[in-house]
Design an enzyme around this catalytic site. Sequence first.
Site, short mmCIF file in Angstrom:
data_model
loop_
_atom_site.label_atom_id
_atom_site.label_comp_id
_atom_site.label_asym_id
_atom_site.label_seq_id
_atom_site.Cartn_x
_atom_site.Cartn_y
_atom_site.Cartn_z
N PHE A 129 13.16 5.24 2.31
CA PHE A 129 12.72 4.14 3.17
C PHE A 129 13.15 4.40 4.62
O PHE A 129 14.29 4.79 4.87
CB PHE A 129 13.34 2.84 2.65
CG PHE A 129 12.75 1.60 3.25
CD1 PHE A 129 11.54 1.09 2.79
CD2 PHE A 129 13.39 0.93 4.28
CE1 PHE A 129 10.99 -0.05 3.34
CE2 PHE A 129 12.85 -0.21 4.84
CZ PHE A 129 11.65 -0.71 4.37
N ASP A 198 21.30 3.45 -2.39
CA ASP A 198 20.62 2.23 -1.98
C ASP A 198 19.90 1.68 -3.21
O ASP A 198 19.03 2.35 -3.79
CB ASP A 198 19.62 2.53 -0.85
CG ASP A 198 18.99 1.25 -0.28
OD1 ASP A 198 18.88 0.27 -1.04
OD2 ASP A 198 18.62 1.26 0.91
N TYR A 223 16.45 -9.98 -1.21
CA TYR A 223 15.19 -10.74 -1.21
C TYR A 223 14.10 -10.11 -2.06
O TYR A 223 13.01 -10.65 -2.13
CB TYR A 223 14.67 -10.96 0.22
CG TYR A 223 14.57 -9.73 1.10
CD1 TYR A 223 13.50 -8.86 0.97
CD2 TYR A 223 15.54 -9.44 2.06
CE1 TYR A 223 13.41 -7.73 1.75
CE2 TYR A 223 15.46 -8.31 2.85
CZ TYR A 223 14.40 -7.46 2.70
OH TYR A 223 14.31 -6.33 3.47
N LYS A 224 14.38 -8.98 -2.69
CA LYS A 224 13.37 -8.35 -3.55
C LYS A 224 13.56 -8.88 -4.98
O LYS A 224 13.32 -10.06 -5.23
CB LYS A 224 13.49 -6.83 -3.44
CG LYS A 224 13.09 -6.36 -2.04
CD LYS A 224 13.34 -4.90 -1.79
CE LYS A 224 12.90 -4.53 -0.37
NZ LYS A 224 13.51 -3.30 0.11
N ARG A 377 0.40 -0.72 -3.98
CA ARG A 377 1.69 -0.82 -4.68
C ARG A 377 1.77 -2.13 -5.44
O ARG A 377 1.49 -3.20 -4.89
CB ARG A 377 2.81 -0.72 -3.64
CG ARG A 377 4.17 -0.51 -4.22
CD ARG A 377 5.18 -0.29 -3.12
NE ARG A 377 5.41 -1.51 -2.35
CZ ARG A 377 6.54 -1.79 -1.70
NH1 ARG A 377 7.53 -0.91 -1.70
NH2 ARG A 377 6.68 -2.91 -1.04
#
Length: 418
Positions: A129, A198, A223-224, A377
Amino acid sequence: MTTRDDCVALDGADPLAALREQFDLPPGTLYLDGNSLGVLPRATAPRVAQVVQQEWGAGLIGSWNHAGWMDLPQRVGDKIARLVGAGAGELVAADSTSVNLFKVLSASLAMQRTDAPRRKVIVSERSNFPTDLYIAESLAAEHGCELVLLDGDAITARLGNDVAVLMLTHVNYRTGRLHDMAALTRAAHDAGALTVWDLAHSAGAVPVDLTGAQADFAVGCGYKYLNGGPGAPAFVWVHPRHVDRFRQPLSGWIGHAAPFEFAPGYRPAAGIARYQCGTPSVIQLAALECGVDTLLAAEPHGGMSALRAKSLALTRLFAQLVEERCAGHGLTVTSPREDAMRGSQVCLTRSEGAYAIVQALIAHGVVGDFRAPDVLRFGFTPLYTGFADVWDAVEHLRQVLTAGTWREARFNQRAAVT
Ligand SMILES: *Cc1c(COP(=O)(O)O)cnc(C)c1O
């Protein structure tokens, strides 16, 4: 061929199906984007209202003591720890993933500067990322190190005696590929390097065993899959063998051993508390706790391993149905087909129209997302996604492709957030 009735039967036999009642999903929406922003738990709005009206509104400043506000980073951290194989008192919820990555990567580089000053290389994955790579780039420059980006097996092969830190995202955000944390950590340690993991696409999505893997440092996102709400606090974990050896550089007062002595010199708190910086985000932490609780509610039903089994069944079904029902439309399933190498998402690629197809699907009520340049995705959250949902999502995709509606101009206009 799997039929919709087969999927309905799978839902009927699913011991985790009732966990969906914990959420308020908008009617008519098939939400396959919990890997980007988790959905709203029913408990969150009343809890946030209570924090705002009673604890803040009525309790005012006394709530720092009487409502347990100061303990929230540890309390929520202890709950997240149960999802990632960490011990109580080893993990705090605070700041953002980017900021926490800065803290732990700085600490790991500082440790290596003392223990092995010749080690000057940070190894990471080229398709990691961007924020992870940007933070590493900046720290590499500051510490006189080099950031080396590699793919696949070349990562392990590069772990030589000049490597200070191996920094990886456990599940790749673009491909959904899951790294073998235990094996890569062992390879890094055998080479004398430290590991920074991560867990943005792992915490709450796949079983993680930080302690079992003997990992060194980890960060992750609130928040995922943890359903903490937009911009929820992230988390940070440091193995107990390292935690008191180094201070992280963001030496704010909340990471001080005695913040309310207001002493002029910095003395880091013992343990993971030193990885905090400033005042906790109370309202967001209260919301994050509600989100984490939705995952802990699966514990009586087998916890993360039961969620993982369902997630694999959902992603396997999605890939299979796309290939069966959307054949001839130019889609390629690019996420790994091998269960052990796949996170909780499936990515498709298409040489033309990937963005517009995602937009047309959203107009059908199927929410996935697009990642430049050509990735469609789809994230699968077993807490609230069922097998018939997967069937229906693929049916909408088939309709969008067959009718070619995605070619309409309105689906081809890019918004700021994709
Ligand atoms: C989502 C995500 C982030 C987000 O970082 P923020 O600081 O919350 O913006 C970081 N790293 C990875 C791998 C992610 O997937």
